[in-house]
Design a protein around this motif. Structure first.
Motif, PDB file in Angstrom:
ATOM      1  N   SER A   1      11.309 -98.919 -25.104  1.00 46.61           N
ATOM      2  CA  SER A   1       9.869 -99.143 -25.278  1.00 46.61           C
ATOM      3  C   SER A   1       9.331 -98.425 -26.512  1.00 46.61           C
ATOM      4  CB  SER A   1       9.110 -98.675 -24.032  1.00 46.61           C
ATOM      5  OG  SER A   1       9.361 -97.289 -23.787  1.00 46.61           O
ATOM      6  N   LEU A   2       9.840 -97.227 -26.785  1.00 41.78           N
ATOM      7  CA  LEU A   2       9.384 -96.487 -27.965  1.00 41.78           C
ATOM      8  C   LEU A   2       9.926 -97.109 -29.243  1.00 41.78           C
ATOM      9  CD1 LEU A   2       9.502 -92.738 -26.873  1.00 41.78           C
ATOM     10  CD2 LEU A   2       7.595 -94.322 -26.890  1.00 41.78           C
ATOM     11  N   ALA A   3      11.162 -97.626 -29.204  1.00 42.90           N
ATOM     12  CA  ALA A   3      11.699 -98.300 -30.377  1.00 42.90           C
ATOM     13  C   ALA A   3      10.847 -99.514 -30.724  1.00 42.90           C
ATOM     14  CB  ALA A   3      13.149 -98.713 -30.120  1.00 42.90           C
ATOM     15  N   ASP A   4      10.435-100.263 -29.701  1.00 44.66           N
ATOM     16  CA  ASP A   4       9.575-101.423 -29.932  1.00 44.66           C
ATOM     17  C   ASP A   4       8.228-100.998 -30.485  1.00 44.66           C
ATOM     18  OD1 ASP A   4       9.104-104.416 -29.433  1.00 44.66           O
ATOM     19  OD2 ASP A   4       7.417-103.465 -28.372  1.00 44.66           O
TER      20      ASP A   4
ATOM     21  N   ASN B   1      12.828 -90.925 -20.675  1.00 45.29           N
ATOM     22  CA  ASN B   1      14.088 -90.192 -20.555  1.00 45.29           C
ATOM     23  C   ASN B   1      15.318 -91.020 -20.907  1.00 45.29           C
ATOM     24  OD1 ASN B   1      12.791 -87.843 -19.619  1.00 45.29           O
ATOM     25  ND2 ASN B   1      12.704 -88.670 -17.540  1.00 45.29           N
ATOM     26  N   GLU B   2      15.263 -92.301 -20.764  1.00 43.11           N
ATOM     27  CA  GLU B   2      16.449 -93.130 -20.938  1.00 43.11           C
ATOM     28  C   GLU B   2      16.562 -93.600 -22.387  1.00 43.11           C
ATOM     29  OE1 GLU B   2      16.329 -96.319 -18.185  1.00 43.11           O
ATOM     30  OE2 GLU B   2      16.359 -95.017 -16.408  1.00 43.11           O
ATOM     31  N   SER B   3      17.262 -92.813 -23.206  1.00 41.81           N
ATOM     32  CA  SER B   3      17.485 -93.181 -24.606  1.00 41.81           C
ATOM     33  C   SER B   3      18.731 -94.054 -24.708  1.00 41.81           C
ATOM     34  CB  SER B   3      17.649 -91.927 -25.464  1.00 41.81           C
ATOM     35  OG  SER B   3      16.450 -91.180 -25.475  1.00 41.81           O
ATOM     36  N   LEU B   4      18.640 -95.095 -25.531  1.00 39.42           N
ATOM     37  CA  LEU B   4      19.736 -96.045 -25.706  1.00 39.42           C
ATOM     38  C   LEU B   4      20.047 -96.176 -27.191  1.00 39.42           C
ATOM     39  CD1 LEU B   4      18.436 -98.872 -23.326  1.00 39.42           C
ATOM     40  CD2 LEU B   4      20.128 -97.118 -22.770  1.00 39.42           C
ATOM     41  N   PRO B   5      21.291 -96.503 -27.544  1.00 33.47           N
ATOM     42  CA  PRO B   5      21.603 -96.780 -28.955  1.00 33.47           C
ATOM     43  C   PRO B   5      20.955 -98.098 -29.387  1.00 33.47           C
ATOM     44  CG  PRO B   5      23.535 -97.153 -27.565  1.00 33.47           C
ATOM     45  CD  PRO B   5      22.499 -96.534 -26.690  1.00 33.47           C
TER      46      PRO B   5
ATOM     47  N   ILE C   1       7.076 -90.019 -32.447  1.00 29.35           N
ATOM     48  CA  ILE C   1       8.383 -90.528 -31.984  1.00 29.35           C
ATOM     49  C   ILE C   1       9.505 -89.902 -32.809  1.00 29.35           C
ATOM     50  CG2 ILE C   1       9.824 -92.590 -31.815  1.00 29.35           C
ATOM     51  CD1 ILE C   1       7.307 -94.194 -31.192  1.00 29.35           C
ATOM     52  N   GLY C   2       9.304 -89.837 -34.125  1.00 28.38           N
ATOM     53  CA  GLY C   2      10.325 -89.241 -34.984  1.00 28.38           C
ATOM     54  C   GLY C   2      10.557 -87.779 -34.684  1.00 28.38           C
ATOM     55  N   ASP C   3       9.490 -87.004 -34.551  1.00 33.80           N
ATOM     56  CA  ASP C   3       9.632 -85.574 -34.271  1.00 33.80           C
ATOM     57  C   ASP C   3      10.294 -85.321 -32.918  1.00 33.80           C
ATOM     58  OD1 ASP C   3       8.416 -85.119 -36.666  1.00 33.80           O
ATOM     59  OD2 ASP C   3       6.434 -84.672 -35.833  1.00 33.80           O
ATOM     60  N   THR C   4      10.010 -86.169 -31.943  1.00 30.85           N
ATOM     61  CA  THR C   4      10.537 -85.958 -30.598  1.00 30.85           C
ATOM     62  C   THR C   4      11.999 -86.361 -30.479  1.00 30.85           C
ATOM     63  OG1 THR C   4       8.315 -86.380 -29.713  1.00 30.85           O
ATOM     64  CG2 THR C   4      10.141 -86.423 -28.141  1.00 30.85           C
ATOM     65  N   TYR C   5      12.407 -87.380 -31.226  1.00 34.08           N
ATOM     66  CA  TYR C   5      13.758 -87.924 -31.047  1.00 34.08           C
ATOM     67  C   TYR C   5      14.644 -87.751 -32.286  1.00 34.08           C
ATOM     68  CZ  TYR C   5      12.020 -89.889 -26.714  1.00 34.08           C
ATOM     69  OH  TYR C   5      11.489 -90.029 -25.453  1.00 34.08           O
TER      70      TYR C   5
ATOM     71  N   PRO D   1      23.968-101.290 -40.400  1.00 36.27           N
ATOM     72  CA  PRO D   1      22.970-101.096 -39.347  1.00 36.27           C
ATOM     73  C   PRO D   1      22.506 -99.637 -39.284  1.00 36.27           C
ATOM     74  CG  PRO D   1      24.866-102.322 -38.532  1.00 36.27           C
ATOM     75  CD  PRO D   1      25.251-101.796 -39.871  1.00 36.27           C
ATOM     76  N   PHE D   2      21.223 -99.457 -38.992  1.00 36.16           N
ATOM     77  CA  PHE D   2      20.653 -98.120 -38.820  1.00 36.16           C
ATOM     78  C   PHE D   2      20.477 -97.886 -37.318  1.00 36.16           C
ATOM     79  CE2 PHE D   2      17.036 -95.132 -38.616  1.00 36.16           C
ATOM     80  CZ  PHE D   2      17.568 -94.092 -39.381  1.00 36.16           C
ATOM     81  N   ALA D   3      21.488 -97.238 -36.720  1.00 34.49           N
ATOM     82  CA  ALA D   3      21.502 -97.047 -35.259  1.00 34.49           C
ATOM     83  C   ALA D   3      20.958 -95.681 -34.901  1.00 34.49           C
ATOM     84  CB  ALA D   3      22.917 -97.211 -34.713  1.00 34.49           C
ATOM     85  N   VAL D   4      20.070 -95.631 -33.908  1.00 36.84           N
ATOM     86  CA  VAL D   4      19.481 -94.383 -33.425  1.00 36.84           C
ATOM     87  C   VAL D   4      19.450 -94.413 -31.902  1.00 36.84           C
ATOM     88  CG1 VAL D   4      18.071 -94.023 -35.484  1.00 36.84           C
ATOM     89  CG2 VAL D   4      17.157 -95.346 -33.567  1.00 36.84           C
ATOM     90  N   LEU D   5      19.191 -93.241 -31.320  1.00 41.06           N
ATOM     91  CA  LEU D   5      19.034 -93.133 -29.874  1.00 41.06           C
ATOM     92  C   LEU D   5      17.550 -93.033 -29.543  1.00 41.06           C
ATOM     93  CD1 LEU D   5      21.916 -90.661 -28.853  1.00 41.06           C
ATOM     94  CD2 LEU D   5      21.736 -93.088 -28.306  1.00 41.06           C
ATOM     95  N   LEU D   6      17.019 -94.087 -28.907  1.00 42.44           N
ATOM     96  CA  LEU D   6      15.594 -94.128 -28.567  1.00 42.44           C
ATOM     97  C   LEU D   6      15.411 -94.890 -27.266  1.00 42.44           C
ATOM     98  CD1 LEU D   6      13.689 -94.999 -31.888  1.00 42.44           C
ATOM     99  CD2 LEU D   6      13.521 -92.887 -30.587  1.00 42.44           C
TER     100      LEU D   6
END
Length: 424
Positions: free
Chosen positions: A326-329, A282-286, A398-402, A318-323
């Motif tokens: 743990s999922l970004a890693d 639930n906790e998405s970060l830039p 991950i892509g489809d969800t976020y 920079p390519f910034a996203v909200l993820l």
């Protein structure tokens, strides 16, 4: 387009057609009625003319008729009366303003002193036309006001009637399975909306129950399966280090160890996919994925050197996203591992980053299957034992969800993964 807007447009178009046909029909009826009245007056004047001729057996242009619009023309050689009468419209030049004035004309034949005469009696239609114009304008104004008023009332009424539906739709949009808060819907007076809310309420309750059961299962499976697998791996490692094993036994134990590690990776991958699908992160970060990928490639420097792979990094922006972190890693790790595993000796890895797109390319053997099938679960391009066939599935999920678009393209042995932001 909203249903209410579509309904109002259809209603407006239908009303315009009906009102237009009504206006045309009403105009024709008024015109026929007024023309009938004018023709009746012309017949009355004809009877007055005939009575005058019978009484005096002659005709003189004395101002007997009020409007004085009569023309009598003898027809030489004909003495027998003609019974027909003809009504026509005609234009006569007004001697006062030199304008053509519309008249309704009655033509009939009357014998006078033994000679047949053609008699034309006319009546001005100026007042009639003005009356028709006034009636038409009044009718159009009335129908226009009626149409606007009806449309406004219909719009307001429809808005009130459909308010429960839009309220339900708003609550469904704000419903989140992960929050644990139940979906609460009203019971409107309209039967159809009340039945709809009842069905949606039951569906939401069932979904929450299934979600809790699935979440509990994944959490239990993650905990309960990891423990025996770790124990198996530990015991097998101890057996491998034993000096009393034969070569055949060592080979069997190594296969058991590889299989148990593969099961552990499968378990972790499937549980991760289930958690992503259930939105348990639930906790998405830039997060700057370009910086994370660059860091990951730096950490894998020894592996890259061992496989003699060259790395080119070009970060324009920079390519910034909200993820979730743990999922970004996990996304970055799977991309880098895939680029290394399917590369070739003396190959190359290239990272290009812009504000709207991230590209990770690597050299490798030409693709033998459909590009889209690579994202399917357990689909592997190479039969190596280190791959369980879930890495690209995790990336796609991950892509489809976020809100990230993940695409793949292979051209002349260059395999390129593109990540871009989905524009909603």
């Amino acid at each position: 387009m909203k249903l209410l807007t579509k309904t109002n447009r259809i209603y407006l178009a239908f009303s315009l057609v009906i009102y237009l046909l009504t206006a045309i029909t009403f105009y024709q009826i008024i015109r026929l009625v007024i023309y009938d009245e004018v023709e009746n007056r012309l017949r009355v004047e004809r009877r007055d003319f005939e009575a005058y001729v019978r009484a005096h057996n002659t005709w003189s242009n004395i101002p007997y008729f009020v409007e004085n619009k009569i023309n009598v023309t003898p027809i030489p050689g004909k003495a027998d009366p003609v019974s027909s009468e003809i009504f026509t419209d005609t234009l006569i030049l007004n001697r006062y303003n030199d304008e053509l004035t519309p008249f309704r004309q009655l033509t009939f034949y009357q014998p006078i002193q033994g000679v047949l005469h053609q008699v034309e009696i006319r009546k001005s239609l100026i007042q009639t036309y003005r009356l028709i114009e006034v009636i038409t304008v009044t009718m159009l104004l009335f129908l226009g006001l009626l149409l606007v008023g009806t449309f406004w009332f219909q719009n307001k009424l429809s808005g009130r009637l459909w308010h429960p539906f839009y309220d339900t739709l708003s609550r469904i949009k704000g419903f989140d399975l992960g929050s644990g808060a139940p979906l609460v819907l009203d019971k409107p007076e309209i039967t159809e909306f009340r039945e709809l809310n009842d069905v949606l309420q039951k569906m939401a309750d069932k979904m929450q129950q299934d979600y809790r059961s699935l979440k509990e299962f994944t959490e239990n499976a993650s905990h309960e399966m990891q423990t025996p697998l770790a124990l198996i791996n530990a015991k097998v490692e101890q057996l491998i280090q034993s000096e009393q094993l034969t070569e055949t036994q060592t080979r069997w134990i190594e296969r058991i160890y590889q299989a148990s590690r593969r099961i552990a990776r499968l378990n972790q991958g499937l549980l991760l996919l289930a958690k992503i699908e259930n939105r348990q992160f639930n906790e998405s970060l830039p997060i700057d994925l370009s910086a994370l990928l660059t860091e990951k490639l730096t950490d894998m420097e020894e592996v890259l050197s061992f496989k003699q792979l060259a790395v080119d990094v070009l970060v324009e922006e920079p390519f910034a996203v909200l993820l979730p972190a743990s999922l970004a890693d996990s996304l970055v790790t799977n991309l880098v591992n895939n680029a290394i595993r399917h590369n070739q000796t003396n190959g190359r890895i290239e990272l290009v980053s812009t504000a709207g797109e991230l590209r990770l390319s690597n050299t490798g053997a030409p693709l033998t299957t459909s590009p889209e099938r690579l994202f399917e679960r357990f689909k592997k391009e190479s039969p190596g034992p280190d791959s369980v066939g879930l890495g690209l599935s995790i990336i796609r999920q991950i892509g489809d969800t976020y809100g990230l678009s993940i695409s793949y393209q292979e051209t002349a042995g260059i395999h390129c993964f593109r990540i871009s932001k989905v524009v909603s």
